[in-house]
Structures are given as structure tokens and as C-alpha cells.
Design a protein around this motif. Sequence first.
Motif, mmCIF file in Angstrom:
data_model
loop_
_atom_site.group_PDB
_atom_site.id
_atom_site.type_symbol
_atom_site.label_atom_id
_atom_site.label_comp_id
_atom_site.label_asym_id
_atom_site.label_seq_id
_atom_site.Cartn_x
_atom_site.Cartn_y
_atom_site.Cartn_z
ATOM 1 N N ALA A 465 1.807 6.064 5.024
ATOM 2 C CA ALA A 465 2.639 6.615 3.968
ATOM 3 C C ALA A 465 3.658 5.460 3.601
ATOM 4 N N ASP A 466 4.156 4.754 4.595
ATOM 5 C CA ASP A 466 5.057 3.759 4.372
ATOM 6 C C ASP A 466 4.481 2.579 3.545
ATOM 7 N N LEU A 467 3.108 2.335 3.848
ATOM 8 C CA LEU A 467 2.351 1.419 2.900
ATOM 9 C C LEU A 467 2.309 1.908 1.388
ATOM 10 N N SER A 468 1.804 2.954 1.221
ATOM 11 C CA SER A 468 1.732 3.757 0.133
ATOM 12 C C SER A 468 3.152 3.592 -0.725
ATOM 13 N N LEU A 469 4.263 3.967 -0.129
ATOM 14 C CA LEU A 469 5.404 3.885 -0.724
ATOM 15 C C LEU A 469 5.904 2.637 -1.045
ATOM 16 N N ILE A 470 5.523 1.744 -0.363
ATOM 17 C CA ILE A 470 6.039 0.238 -0.804
ATOM 18 C C ILE A 470 5.069 -0.249 -1.807
ATOM 19 N N GLN A 471 3.888 -0.025 -1.931
ATOM 20 C CA GLN A 471 2.970 -0.301 -2.931
ATOM 21 C C GLN A 471 3.455 0.260 -4.293
ATOM 22 N N SER A 472 3.629 1.337 -4.173
ATOM 23 C CA SER A 472 4.025 2.180 -5.607
ATOM 24 C C SER A 472 5.522 1.715 -5.934
ATOM 25 N N THR A 473 6.276 1.446 -5.275
ATOM 26 C CA THR A 473 7.701 0.725 -5.589
ATOM 27 C C THR A 473 7.358 -0.513 -6.098
ATOM 28 N N ILE A 485 7.920 -6.636 0.738
ATOM 29 C CA ILE A 485 8.064 -6.530 1.882
ATOM 30 C C ILE A 485 8.964 -7.846 2.556
ATOM 31 N N ARG A 486 8.819 -8.807 2.021
ATOM 32 C CA ARG A 486 9.798 -9.883 2.503
ATOM 33 C C ARG A 486 11.397 -9.577 2.079
ATOM 34 N N ASP A 490 14.439 -8.993 4.818
ATOM 35 C CA ASP A 490 15.837 -9.865 4.724
ATOM 36 C C ASP A 490 16.937 -8.787 4.425
ATOM 37 N N GLY A 491 16.425 -7.642 4.096
ATOM 38 C CA GLY A 491 17.475 -6.584 3.661
ATOM 39 C C GLY A 491 18.044 -6.651 2.341
ATOM 40 N N SER A 492 17.457 -7.279 1.341
ATOM 41 C CA SER A 492 17.788 -7.381 0.004
ATOM 42 C C SER A 492 17.224 -6.085 -0.756
ATOM 43 N N TRP A 493 16.464 -5.496 -0.230
ATOM 44 C CA TRP A 493 16.102 -4.191 -0.926
ATOM 45 C C TRP A 493 15.993 -3.223 0.338
ATOM 46 N N THR A 494 16.350 -1.967 0.083
ATOM 47 C CA THR A 494 16.403 -0.844 1.105
ATOM 48 C C THR A 494 15.443 0.308 0.669
ATOM 49 N N ILE A 495 14.547 0.682 1.583
ATOM 50 C CA ILE A 495 13.706 1.843 1.464
ATOM 51 C C ILE A 495 13.528 2.432 3.024
ATOM 52 N N GLN A 496 13.766 3.774 3.081
ATOM 53 C CA GLN A 496 13.649 4.370 4.450
ATOM 54 C C GLN A 496 12.469 4.487 4.937
ATOM 55 N N LEU A 497 12.147 3.596 6.219
ATOM 56 C CA LEU A 497 11.087 3.341 6.724
ATOM 57 C C LEU A 497 10.858 3.715 8.236
ATOM 58 N N LYS A 506 8.044 -6.904 9.681
ATOM 59 C CA LYS A 506 8.869 -8.281 10.205
ATOM 60 C C LYS A 506 7.827 -9.147 10.756
ATOM 61 N N LYS A 507 6.896 -8.714 11.698
ATOM 62 C CA LYS A 507 5.791 -9.581 12.398
ATOM 63 C C LYS A 507 4.921 -10.119 11.469
ATOM 64 N N MET A 508 4.683 -9.330 10.334
ATOM 65 C CA MET A 508 3.563 -9.965 9.298
ATOM 66 C C MET A 508 4.462 -11.077 8.587
ATOM 67 N N VAL A 509 5.761 -10.820 8.079
ATOM 68 C CA VAL A 509 6.473 -12.010 7.391
ATOM 69 C C VAL A 509 6.694 -13.052 8.041
ATOM 70 N N LYS A 510 6.862 -13.115 9.307
ATOM 71 C CA LYS A 510 7.066 -14.139 10.304
ATOM 72 C C LYS A 510 5.572 -15.065 10.343
ATOM 73 N N MET A 511 4.771 -14.234 10.296
ATOM 74 C CA MET A 511 3.424 -14.890 10.664
ATOM 75 C C MET A 511 3.030 -15.735 9.096
ATOM 76 N N PHE A 512 3.361 -15.261 8.218
ATOM 77 C CA PHE A 512 2.994 -15.881 6.827
ATOM 78 C C PHE A 512 4.000 -16.991 6.828
ATOM 79 N N ASP A 513 5.182 -16.956 7.058
ATOM 80 C CA ASP A 513 6.078 -17.988 7.092
ATOM 81 C C ASP A 513 5.603 -19.128 7.860
ATOM 82 N N MET A 514 5.237 -18.965 8.953
ATOM 83 C CA MET A 514 4.798 -20.063 9.993
ATOM 84 C C MET A 514 3.566 -20.733 9.315
ATOM 85 N N LEU A 515 2.548 -20.001 8.806
ATOM 86 C CA LEU A 515 1.311 -20.274 8.111
ATOM 87 C C LEU A 515 1.598 -21.272 6.951
#
Length: 789
Positions: A465-473, A485-486, A490-497, A506-515
Motif C-alpha cells: 500500500a505504501d509503494l502504491s501510494l508513493i508511485q501514484s504521488t 523515495i530519496r 532525506d525529509g524533503s518530502w513527507t508522506i505518512q508511511l 532508507k536501506k534501498m537509497v543507501k545501496m544505490f548511493d554506494m553503487l
Amino acid sequence: EAIESAIFEYTQQKHNSNLKKTITDDGQLKVNNEVAVESALLFDASHAVPRPQYLETLNDDQFRAACFDMTRPLLVVAAAGSGKTLTMMKRVEFLLRNEVQPEEILALTFTRNAAAEMRERITKFVGKSEVSRLTISTYHALCLQICRQFADRLGYTADFTIVSVKQQKELLGSAVASVTKEGSDMATKKRVKQLLKSIHNWKAAMMPPNRLSDQDEAVYRLYESRLRESNCLELSDLVLKTVQLFEQHPDVLSFYRLQYRYFLVDEFQDTNKSELELLKLLACNGRITAVGDDDQTIYAFSGADSNTFGLFRFIFADSTTIRLEQNYRSTKNIVQASNQVIQHAVHREPKQVWTSNDLGSPIRICECRTEHCEAAWIISQIKSAQSNGVSLDSMAVLYRTQRSGREMYASLCTAGIPVNIRGYEYYKDKEVQDVLHVMRLLVNDSQDGSCRAVAKMINHQVKLADLSLIQSTARSSRCSTLSLIRQLVDGSWTIQLDPKSHAGFKKMVKMFDMLSVLMTKIHLPEFVSRIFDFLPRCRSYRAAKSGHQGLASMLIQEAKDFVSSVGTVTGSIKPLLKRFLDHIELSMHEGSSIGSEQSGSTNQVAAIKRGSVQARSAVTLCTVHQAKGLQWPLVFLIRFHEGQFPLIQQNVNRDHESEAESVRLEEERRLAYVALSRAQLDLRISYVTEMNGQMMEKSRFLKELPSELISFSQQFSTVHSGHSSTSLAIQTRTGSGGAWHKFVANPIKPVDKEMQEKMKSIGRQKRLQNKENVPSPPHKTVRSDPGVD
């Protein structure tokens, strides 16, 4: 046609009567001391000018085709086994020897495997330096390159990605759900499958969708809109978009017309309408050679049409046709049987295939009571041939549908016979798919489907449900899901999750930053292996690190091979990663294993997961579609009964077939022809009389075979000689009047001793090749059959 040919020869002779013609030692033709590309008439045996040495191995028709005037369009109708590939190679060599620059030649074919083979064979004739300057490509690979170079003209960015079939279904399913407000059920899935097939057909035929309901049209528009929002293209978009680019931007078309001046097209019968339109635009100078066989047009599901040859003559009105009719592959019996089936085709190019090869053994046909009896017969025949010195590598079992292959595979494995299933797509395994999703996002962060998959992969506690909400937003905000998601992390956008979802993101963003950092520091193969390190589901890679070979190692080795072929880059490897992903995606869409033939076997992939792989001789199993272009000394054709060959309902009234049924039957006949013509020395066919409680009738195609060409037998038992010493109740007869008799189904001695020695020799050569070429990860590709089962 004969009159036209005579007129042409007369005018050519008259035109050249005052010209001084000579041939230099290196095979160049000179007219008035100037190098020229001339008609094969100048080299014909009836003329005084001798053939150059590099063309001496060709027969007269091959020679005419190889040396035909390249300033005029040529259509080469090449029958099965007639040496068309050799003829094409010699045509390229002829051009290069007559001062045509390699950069001016564009050679197109249907699959990457065929393109690789063409490049390899031309290299033997002209050397690596010349071949490296040639453009030898598939339609899709060429159009992908063009679309990337002019992506801005098409309204995309240059880092667009090609969506997989699975992603297409997800996108279309999402569009259906949005329009109909219904959940996913079987009816929806069926509708998605039908719509996807229709969309592919529309694009292949360059026809806009018509006669759609308002709802389906809304779904289609939404689907195309979401593809563009994701900066993605379908495979069928590549040729269509390139044609549109050429039509709407004449400067781009002129650029490629200046770059390519000579065109060669292999497997022309597989060309669909959009690809033909591409050729029409590029080869407006008429310097085109198309080679193919209308009798092998078996890809209607990809838009191929046997009438393509007629369209070629219409587009290039001054074209000449040369027919290659001598078969070098098969015995006389096999050639005659193949001819007997295909000559009943309604619409085909006139040709009569012949061979000077030996008569060969009769074609063995076995009537089996059930599919289990059929399996027993096949097993007995394989063990019989093996005991007489025929290697398993020299045998193939061909079938119409994947289901038949799975059942035969199980039977052969139970009998202890090693099996290699061609076309097994190891990259469909979840571990490899996980890595591909990450790669797609690194190249194109607008890929919402991959973003959804990676988010769930990193943390299974991410809420749908959270994924769908983010995608529609993200969609409403006109930004990508990953970028949103980024911003959430980092807090520049707020959605109740849900807190667990937030932790996963957060773990996903960290992985992409490292890659992203790693992309600037390490080479591509090491980078691919690092992606496996980050993903929790890739157990096989952890096994590979402890000394075993895993599925991951196949993709890593593929990256090494890719880098060795295209070279390394300095700085970030992102451009190279993009090209590597294109390479993988195109191979996936061809439905072929990216790797070698060895890695294509299902039992080997299972062994890889267990950590134990050994090279061994094996019987090949594949569909007839996958077998096209291949050959084996001994071929088994199974389930050759109505409902399978042809794959149409038995109860269809043959006297009142609809037009669509007639067209389909014509393709089934061509498919049977392809199946029969795969055999070099020995052809054995079986059919079933009872399946799932239903009585079956032997194929109408078998009824067309002359009795003097066949040896008939029956199998009533499910016991084969490898399991028991029990005699099998088998009856046999040869020809039309042989007496019936019973015999014990022990190994049957080959009828032809000379043929037996030939098969042994081929088997020895293959075993030597296997010893020299230790199984290395994948290279060979085989087109699969997405149209069946």
C-alpha cells in the motif's frame, strides 16, 4: 522470367562488348583498367573469363548470387541446406575485394546468434581488421543504436531502457486496473495477454489500433503514456520509432543513407512490415541483396509473412531472383520427403530442391499407442544408436510444444540419458532478475516497475500500500518513484508511511548511493558481482564465493566477455553498463540463453545450484522453432499427429476451413518442412494414437510421404530395452509391400554401414571439439518460440 533473363544477358553482353575485361591475381575485376563491380555474367563458366580462386568452391547458382551486380537489387531464394550462408559470406568478400569500403556495408539478420556467426565466418575469409569495420547487426540492435543517438528527436532521453515482457504485462495490467477499477483475476490476466499480443502485431505491421472498444482504447493510451513517463520502449517500438524518425527527420535518414551504401539481409522470410519499411527507406539506391526461403516462414507471431518476397519485388521493381536449390545437408530420402510435404503449400516460390548425396536409410515412422509408449520407443532408439557408435551430441528430439518437451525430458532423465534443452533462459532465475532490476534503475531511475521490485527485494516488510501510494504521488508530481523515495528518506518530502516501509526505503537509497560511487571506481564484471553482494536473495553467489560455480558467475562471465568485445572505459562505467544492459535485454527478448549451449540445459542449471557441473555429451531437446537453422545427423520428431502437427483442432472440417485456418495450416506445413529438413543422415518420426483418453489421428503430413521412402513400425509397450529384457511387441514393415513380422526390440543395426561410419565420424569430431572447448559460460543464442504453449 526465362525471357527476361535472356534479354538481360543479351543487353549486358552488348553493353560490355567494347570493354576490356581482366581479372587480377587477387580476384579483382577490372574494366578498362579500372576496378569495377560487375554482373556474374562476366564470370560465368560459358564466358572465357575464369573464376577467381576464392569463388571456386561455389556451384553455378551460388556463384551468380555472390558476384551479381551490387548496384542492382537481388533476391536469393535459398532452399534448406543449400549453402546460403556461404553464399552471403562470399558476396561480402566479393564486395570488399572490389574496393567497396567495409564501413559502407550493412548486413542485417534476425537474431544476435546469426549475426555473431556471420561475423565469425566472414572473419575467416577477410580477416579481423576488415570485419571490425563492417556493420553486422540485427534489426533491433541497429534501431536501438539509432534511437539512442537521436533520442531527443523522439521525445526520450538517451538513457531510456527496454522493458521486459514481464514489465510490459505489469504496466498493461496496471493500466487495465486503472481504467476498469477491477482487481487482478484470471479474466484480467487473459485480457492483458490478448491486448499485449495485439499491440505487438499493430506495431510490427505499422498499423494503428482499430476497432477497439472505448475501454480498450483507453487502456492502450494509458499504457503508452506510462511507457513514455518511465522513459521506456518496447522491443517492437525500436523499428517503428526508427521508421518514424526517418520519415519525420529527413536529415537523419540522409545521414544513414550516406553511411551505408550496400545492404545484405539474411533470413529475409522473417522480415515483418515495419522492418521491410526500414529497408525501403535505407536502400533507396537499390543496392540490396536479400536471402531467404519462403518455405521456412514460421514466425507469423512476430509479424513475418510469406508474401514478403512479393513485396520485395514490388518495392524493388528491377530486382533479379536467383534460386539455390541444391541441398548439401541431407540424404536423398530426407530431401524427397521434405519436398513431398512442402509442394502441397498453396503460395510459395517455385523451386525443386535436389541433392547429389547418398540415398540414405528409409525414414522410420513408429505408431505408438500412448505417449508413454512413444517415450519407450525413443529411449530404445537412442540407446540403439548410441551402442552403434553414434554420440548423443549427434542426436536431437524435436517437438511442436514446450509441454511435449517437458514430458520427454522427464522420460529421458528417468532412463539416465543426458539431456540438453536448448533455449533455457537462465537469466529468468530470480537471482539474476534481481540484479537486472538494480541495473535498470542505475541506468534509468524512471523505471517504476524495477523500483517496486527492488524495494520489495531489499526489505520484504515494505508495505504494498505504501509503494502504491508513493508511485501514484510520484506520477501526479511528474517525478520518478526512486527520486521521490530519496526525498522521503532525506525529509524533503513527507508522506505518512509504515515505519518498516520507511526503514526499507532508507536501506534501498543507501545501496544505490554506494553503487553509484562504485561505478566510478571498478570495472564492469566486478561491479556486477558487487550488486550480488548487496542483494539478500542471491544465495547462489555466496555458494560461488566458497569455490562452487553459481548462476551469478554466468552473468559475471557474460560481463567479462562483453568488456573483452567492446573494450573498457575510463571514469564512470555507467555508459558501458547501459550498453551491457542493452545486450542482455535484446538477448532476453529473442528468448534465448545469453550463454553457451552448455549452460542452456535445465539439468545443468540445477547442477549449478548444487555446485557441481561437468561437461558431458547429451541429446538435444528443442522445439521446431528453436531448431531452425540447425542440423543433426540423427533427428527424432515426436507427437507427429493431428492436434500437434498441425497444431489445430482435429475436428475442424477440412473442406470448409476459414481463411484464417487456411493461413494457419500453411504455416504449420512450413513448420513440418523445417522439422523434416533438420536431419542430415537419419530421420525417425513417431506419433500417438491415444492421448488423455482421446483417439488421435496421424498427421496429414505423414500421409503425404511416399511409401517407398519409409519404414513403418508400431509400439504397444511402455517398456524399453534399457529397463528390462522383456521383448517389446512391435510390428514393422518397409516400403509398400513388406511382410509383417515381430522382433525383439534390442538395438537395431543401421541399414547403411557407410552412413553409420559417417555418424561415428561426426560424433568423434564433436567429442574432440568438446575436449578442446571446455564449457565456458554462455555465448550462443537460440531463438525461442513465444508463440506456442
